[in-house]
Design an enzyme around this catalytic site. Sequence first.
Site, PDB file in Angstrom:
ATOM      1  CG  ASP A   1      40.681  -4.059 -21.748  1.00 10.31           C
ATOM      2  OD1 ASP A   1      41.323  -3.114 -21.268  1.00 10.31           O
ATOM      3  OD2 ASP A   1      40.274  -5.011 -21.071  1.00 10.31           O
TER       4      ASP A   1
ATOM      5  CE  LYS B   1      35.649  -3.269 -17.541  1.00 11.11           C
ATOM      6  NZ  LYS B   1      36.786  -3.442 -16.613  1.00 11.11           N
TER       7      LYS B   1
ATOM      8  CE1 TYR C   1      46.621  -5.763 -17.546  1.00 14.52           C
ATOM      9  CE2 TYR C   1      47.155  -6.309 -15.270  1.00 14.52           C
ATOM     10  CZ  TYR C   1      47.108  -5.399 -16.304  1.00 14.52           C
ATOM     11  OH  TYR C   1      47.566  -4.130 -16.106  1.00 14.52           O
TER      12      TYR C   1
END
Length: 529
Positions: free
Chosen positions: A302, A374, A267
Amino acid sequence: MSSPMHQLKLPAQTVRKARRLAARAGEPIVELARAHTTVSVERALLRLAGLQGADEEGTPWVNRLLDAVRGDVGLEHGAALPVWHAMSSTGLDLLGLAQKAASGDVRFDLPTGRAAVAARSRSRASAKAGLARVDANRRLRTKLIKRWGEAPGRPWIYLIVATGDIFEDIPQAQAAARSGADVIAVIRSTGQSLLDFVPEGATREGFAGTYATSENFRLMRAALDETSAQLGRYVRLTNYASGLCMPEIATLAGLERLDMMLNDSMYGILFRDINPIRTFVDQRFSRQIHARAGIIINTGEDNYLTTADAVEAAHTVTVSQLMNEYFAKEAGLEDWQLGLGHAFEINPDLPDSFRLELAHALLARSLFPDAPLKWMPPTRHMTGDIFRGYLLDAFFNLVGALTGQGILLVGMMTEAVVTPWLSDRDLALANVRYVMNAAGNLGEDFHPAPDGFIATRARQVLAESVDLLERICDDGMLNAIADGTFGLMRRPADGGRGLDGVAAKADDYFNPAAELLEAGLAAPSGEVH
């Protein structure tokens, strides 16, 4: 974590091949991480040893001390030997040494012979004492869960607070817990990931979030413990271990008993332009801390779907999940600690969008049956029409129920409009409660046809993932990141922030915290997962 009703029958040979390829792609990155250290890894050792606080300008003493050490002897040998040797020579404790170092009143050198042996022994004892605090917090978490209980079943309901002011976050977090949230996430202040220091103390001004500090962690954990005791269920606390200070923040999380940490392997590289080598070195140490502390990590797949198309790029999410799994397990994390991320981000105007979402969610659940996945709500296609948004969130919740997700982030109908009010959160939680009450066990009756649309799509994404992993094995992980494979972000290995804080380890490199973490830790007997 999931039952067979939540799983597709994927080709076992293809699944095994995907994991073998992920390991092949990840092994050179692990070797790279093993061969390097960073300023944040060394500062994490100083924090474990008990150094805290900041000077009058707000610069943490760990930064002041390490900068002085680095200026005198470099980073490649580690901080332990020069620091503990200097403590022995001067009779100062860590804080006193940092203060003297900041004013230029002490010089550092590398000890040899008996002096080096003594420095090793003393620094190892200090690191052990810090890790003992981490271990004690892990045992305390288990004790409190047994005393108070926890949310029955899955998914855990995950809700965000983010006012910028820790003293405003606390009552909002407690109210969210009383309304049914099982996990409270304190969003970190925008831009903190780019700071090469961790602010000190309780903070009251943040930007779209609250600064991650040791004191803020302590205050929120204490407040949620108070609420947990009242509710009769343990409420978990989440923050972010990412950015330039990833190892330090992970260490502070272990010292203050946080339960989950956002900790993705890529990320920071992709979305904060932090140097890839810096990130991979830091994430390995941080995950070793998380493994030791019994912390569940949340990964960030995500985010890819906010910049890349959720259908065309679905296989990049699966590849990242497989890479995150490999890196996490190599660092000592267990399946129950892998909150691998994925999201409900397909354009709702696309025909069969709901069936595609089901296929992707079932693929993740089937690949990682023992991980508390998640599941992230829609954001990219939220338009400001709050009624449409509320409906999309209900469909998202329904997919979570059907596919047995482990951690369900509560979607807000005001996403992309305003920072949510308590009333928005109440409505969002009501949406989750309705869907879970009405359809929570619908998975028992949901069996996609083996050759139907959903199963076929899942096999297609898995096959595309294997193809991509084969290319990554041929080209190398760093080249794949540089080419924009993930999230369409091109991040070369020699670019980005923080590369100047990386050093190749010398032959005599020593870090007692890394040494102790490398040995690993089995879960304590009777631990609650």
